[in-house]
Design a protein around this motif. Structure first.
Motif, PDB file in Angstrom:
ATOM      1  N   PHE A  65       0.858  -1.189   0.000  1.00  0.00           N
ATOM      2  CA  PHE A  65       0.000   0.000   0.000  1.00  0.00           C
ATOM      3  C   PHE A  65       0.892   1.235   0.000  1.00  0.00           C
ATOM      4  N   ALA A  66       0.743   2.069  -1.032  1.00  0.00           N
ATOM      5  CA  ALA A  66       1.512   3.312  -1.079  1.00  0.00           C
ATOM      6  C   ALA A  66       0.983   4.302  -0.046  1.00  0.00           C
ATOM      7  N   LEU A  67       1.855   5.190   0.373  1.00  0.00           N
ATOM      8  CA  LEU A  67       1.467   6.200   1.359  1.00  0.00           C
ATOM      9  C   LEU A  67       0.494   7.226   0.787  1.00  0.00           C
ATOM     10  N   ASP A  68       0.712   7.580  -0.488  1.00  0.00           N
ATOM     11  CA  ASP A  68      -0.019   8.750  -0.967  1.00  0.00           C
ATOM     12  C   ASP A  68      -0.115   8.763  -2.488  1.00  0.00           C
ATOM     13  N   GLU A  69      -0.882   9.720  -2.986  1.00  0.00           N
ATOM     14  CA  GLU A  69      -1.067   9.904  -4.434  1.00  0.00           C
ATOM     15  C   GLU A  69      -1.426  11.370  -4.660  1.00  0.00           C
ATOM     16  N   TYR A  70      -1.045  11.869  -5.830  1.00  0.00           N
ATOM     17  CA  TYR A  70      -1.468  13.226  -6.192  1.00  0.00           C
ATOM     18  C   TYR A  70      -2.949  13.221  -6.551  1.00  0.00           C
ATOM     19  N   LEU A  71      -3.612  14.309  -6.203  1.00  0.00           N
ATOM     20  CA  LEU A  71      -5.031  14.434  -6.542  1.00  0.00           C
ATOM     21  C   LEU A  71      -5.162  14.961  -7.971  1.00  0.00           C
ATOM     22  N   GLY A  72      -6.004  14.306  -8.754  1.00  0.00           N
ATOM     23  CA  GLY A  72      -6.278  14.782 -10.104  1.00  0.00           C
ATOM     24  C   GLY A  72      -5.266  14.316 -11.141  1.00  0.00           C
ATOM     25  N   PRO A 103      -3.590   5.139  -3.041  1.00  0.00           N
ATOM     26  CA  PRO A 103      -4.886   5.782  -2.840  1.00  0.00           C
ATOM     27  C   PRO A 103      -5.391   6.300  -4.187  1.00  0.00           C
ATOM     28  N   ARG A 104      -6.702   6.330  -4.328  1.00  0.00           N
ATOM     29  CA  ARG A 104      -7.314   6.779  -5.597  1.00  0.00           C
ATOM     30  C   ARG A 104      -7.302   8.307  -5.628  1.00  0.00           C
ATOM     31  N   HIS A 139       7.434  16.794   6.948  1.00  0.00           N
ATOM     32  CA  HIS A 139       6.247  15.966   6.653  1.00  0.00           C
ATOM     33  C   HIS A 139       6.629  14.494   6.482  1.00  0.00           C
ATOM     34  N   VAL A 140       5.696  13.607   6.768  1.00  0.00           N
ATOM     35  CA  VAL A 140       5.820  12.189   6.403  1.00  0.00           C
ATOM     36  C   VAL A 140       4.538  11.816   5.658  1.00  0.00           C
ATOM     37  N   GLY A 141       4.681  10.922   4.621  1.00  0.00           N
ATOM     38  CA  GLY A 141       3.610  10.859   3.644  1.00  0.00           C
ATOM     39  C   GLY A 141       3.472  12.289   3.130  1.00  0.00           C
ATOM     40  N   PHE A 142       2.241  12.723   2.904  1.00  0.00           N
ATOM     41  CA  PHE A 142       2.029  14.142   2.589  1.00  0.00           C
ATOM     42  C   PHE A 142       1.324  14.813   3.768  1.00  0.00           C
ATOM     43  N   ILE A 181      -3.810  12.877  -1.836  1.00  0.00           N
ATOM     44  CA  ILE A 181      -4.532  12.044  -0.867  1.00  0.00           C
ATOM     45  C   ILE A 181      -3.464  11.218  -0.170  1.00  0.00           C
ATOM     46  N   THR A 182      -3.438  11.286   1.150  1.00  0.00           N
ATOM     47  CA  THR A 182      -2.329  10.676   1.890  1.00  0.00           C
ATOM     48  C   THR A 182      -2.820   9.883   3.098  1.00  0.00           C
ATOM     49  N   GLN A 183      -2.146   8.762   3.344  1.00  0.00           N
ATOM     50  CA  GLN A 183      -2.360   8.093   4.637  1.00  0.00           C
ATOM     51  C   GLN A 183      -2.133   9.141   5.731  1.00  0.00           C
TER      52      GLN A 183
END
Ligand code: PGA
Length: 263
Positions: A65-72, A103-104, A139-142, A181-183
């Motif tokens: 599971f990745a920590l995060d993803e950019y939105l859009g 994350p989506r 920061h950790v994750g975003f 979107i971040t954990q």
């Protein structure tokens, strides 16, 4: 307190971290990995891929599971974290892509995507071992400064410092997304083991604040002080601001000697 290991360079850090991950996967072939993007984990992924190949470690049941993803940013964009994780982790390690999730960051009902991701992690049995970098702003994750210590996966605005730091991955600074979107920090604390890495002088202040300052949402990385099983692997430059570096070196040497000796 986290175990702090001060190493010469990123290559040595990668091999120390990879041995921790390889041992975890060998012990539990269905390990659930927590994955990070950015430059920091790359030497770990490279060393782990080499170890997996050399020692013929079975990774067919490993999930991630990745920590995060950019939105859009659509998953097929080369700088989406889905693409980065595929390129840097899934392919080199030979993981099953159907078992690795980010994350989506697009699609309908996006405000529910954080809760969906939390459910997916819970259904997988939780994250066994999470690799983390730390931003120059702590920061950790975003999870940017000010993030709740109990936060879960959710949409966040990126700090301007983070957008500047990540501009190198895009054609122009304006292309860096404004949201992600971040954990959450609470999600990260639920992982059963944490391995945080940091390299270079521009991380020294964040590392010192995270390890030796007060636990505070102002320095999101400081949450690792609350984790019972955390290892921090940093190079000399990133360790430059630590007041207790000599003690960490001594403790690490002692741990190696103890491991080598049977009583
Ligand atoms: P970096 O980023 O690995 O690219 O330095 C770390 C982070 O922002 O968490």
């Amino acid at each position: 307190m986290a175990e702090v290991i001060i190493v010469r360079d990123q290559t040595e850090a990668g091999s120390v971290a990879a041995s921790i991950f390889a041992q975890q996967i060998s012990t539990n072939p269905c390990t659930v990995l927590g994955l990070a993007t950015g430059s920091t984990p790359l030497s770990t992924y490279a060393a782990l891929a080499a170890t997996v190949a050399e020692d013929a470690i079975d990774v067919s049941g490993v999930r991630g599971f990745a920590l995060d993803e950019y939105l859009g940013v659509p998953p097929q964009h080369p700088e989406s974290y889905r693409s980065v994780i595929t390129r840097e982790v899934v392919e080199p390690l030979g993981l099953n892509p159907d078992y690795v999730f980010t994350p989506r960051g697009t699609g309908p009902g996006i405000t529910q995507a954080g809760a969906e991701y939390e459910d997916m992690i819970a259904e997988a049995g939780g994250i066994d071992i999470q690799i983390l970098g730390i931003g120059s702003n702590g920061h950790v994750g975003f999870n940017e400064p000010g993030s709740s210590l109990a936060s879960t996966t959710r949409i966040k605005a990126l700090a301007e410092q983070t957008r500047k730091d990540n501009a190198r991955f895009f054609d122009s600074p304006d292309e860096v997304p404004t949201h992600c979107i971040t954990q959450g920090l609470g999600t990260i604390l639920k992982a059963r083991q944490l391995v945080l890495l940091a390299f270079g002088a521009n991380k020294a202040q964040a590392v010192a604040a995270a390890l030796e300052g007060p636990v505070s949402s102002a320095v999101p990385g400081s949450v690792i002080q609350q984790h019972p099983r955390a290892t921090v692997i940093i190079d000399e430059s990133a360790a430059a601001g630590l007041a207790h570096a000599e003690y960490y070196r001594h403790a690490w040497r002692s741990a190696q000697i103890l491991n080598a000796v049977s009583f």
